[in-house]
Write a protein that holds these residues in place. Structure first.
Motif, PDB file in Angstrom:
ATOM      1  N   PHE A 169       6.376  -1.972  55.444  1.00 51.11           N
ATOM      2  CA  PHE A 169       5.471  -2.793  55.942  1.00 51.11           C
ATOM      3  C   PHE A 169       5.762  -4.161  55.569  1.00 51.11           C
ATOM      4  N   PRO A 170       5.887  -5.299  56.412  1.00 53.05           N
ATOM      5  CA  PRO A 170       6.116  -6.563  55.996  1.00 53.05           C
ATOM      6  C   PRO A 170       4.822  -7.157  55.394  1.00 53.05           C
ATOM      7  N   CYS A 171       5.236  -7.920  54.276  1.00 55.78           N
ATOM      8  CA  CYS A 171       3.789  -8.222  53.687  1.00 55.78           C
ATOM      9  C   CYS A 171       4.027  -9.974  53.288  1.00 55.78           C
ATOM     10  N   GLY A 186       2.365  -7.858  38.090  1.00 62.05           N
ATOM     11  CA  GLY A 186       1.859  -7.265  39.148  1.00 62.05           C
ATOM     12  C   GLY A 186       1.779  -8.412  40.206  1.00 62.05           C
ATOM     13  N   ALA A 187       1.211  -8.067  41.550  1.00 66.58           N
ATOM     14  CA  ALA A 187       1.145  -8.859  42.624  1.00 66.58           C
ATOM     15  C   ALA A 187       0.032  -8.613  43.443  1.00 66.58           C
ATOM     16  N   LEU A 188      -0.338  -9.699  44.245  1.00 68.46           N
ATOM     17  CA  LEU A 188      -1.335  -9.323  45.184  1.00 68.46           C
ATOM     18  C   LEU A 188      -0.634  -9.552  46.515  1.00 68.46           C
ATOM     19  N   VAL A 189      -0.654  -8.554  47.388  1.00 65.39           N
ATOM     20  CA  VAL A 189       0.247  -8.880  48.711  1.00 65.39           C
ATOM     21  C   VAL A 189      -1.011  -8.623  49.800  1.00 65.39           C
ATOM     22  N   SER A 190      -0.756  -9.355  51.088  1.00 65.91           N
ATOM     23  CA  SER A 190      -1.458  -9.135  52.075  1.00 65.91           C
ATOM     24  C   SER A 190      -0.613  -8.726  53.291  1.00 65.91           C
ATOM     25  N   SER A 191      -1.169  -7.801  54.009  1.00 63.99           N
ATOM     26  CA  SER A 191      -0.580  -7.091  55.001  1.00 63.99           C
ATOM     27  C   SER A 191      -1.579  -6.557  56.185  1.00 63.99           C
TER      28      SER A 191
END
Length: 132
Positions: free
Chosen positions: A25-27, A36-41
């Motif tokens: 999934f592109p994010c 860590g990280a927070l990604v939106s998709s």
């Protein structure tokens, strides 16, 4: 409320790829730390991921270096966002993550304000730290 993170999350604002099971999934990485990280998709990614499951976040390093694959665990998901906790990095991965986070810190400081798309999306006025 005091944040309990062991390292501060830095606005990263970069494209990435979230690999979960056999899907990619592109994010968009909203923020990142060494842990860590927070990604939106799009919602399709959030519909299939599950808390506690393993995934891989692929980040571009720039400067002609190959993409960086970071093993992670899904901590939370929903509303187009996926929270990730990185696994224990080896020395090379830790060095690469440190470089990415270091560049992000420099860009955040040079920009003078938080440029997170997430904050804009949520309507947070980052200049004053209050909701619009």
């Amino acid at each position: 409320m005091r944040e309990k993170r062991s390292s501060r999350r830095i606005v990263f604002v970069a494209n990435g790829v979230l690999q979960y099971q056999s899907q990619r999934f592109p994010c968009y990485v909203e923020n990142i730390s060494l842990h860590g990280a927070l990604v939106s998709s799009d919602d399709a990614a959030c519909d299939v991921v599950r808390q506690g499951e393993r995934c891989v976040l692929t980040l571009q390093q720039g400067d002609g270096l190959p993409p960086l694959d970071v093993a992670a665990q899904i901590i939370h998901y929903g509303f187009g966002l996926v929270g990730l906790k990185f696994g224990e990095p080896d020395a090379a991965l830790e060095t690469a993550l440190t470089a990415i986070v270091g560049r992000a810190v420099q860009e955040e400081v040079a920009g003078g304000k938080d440029s997170s798309r997430l904050y804009t999306r949520l309507g947070i006025n980052t200049d004053r730290g209050r909701w619009r």
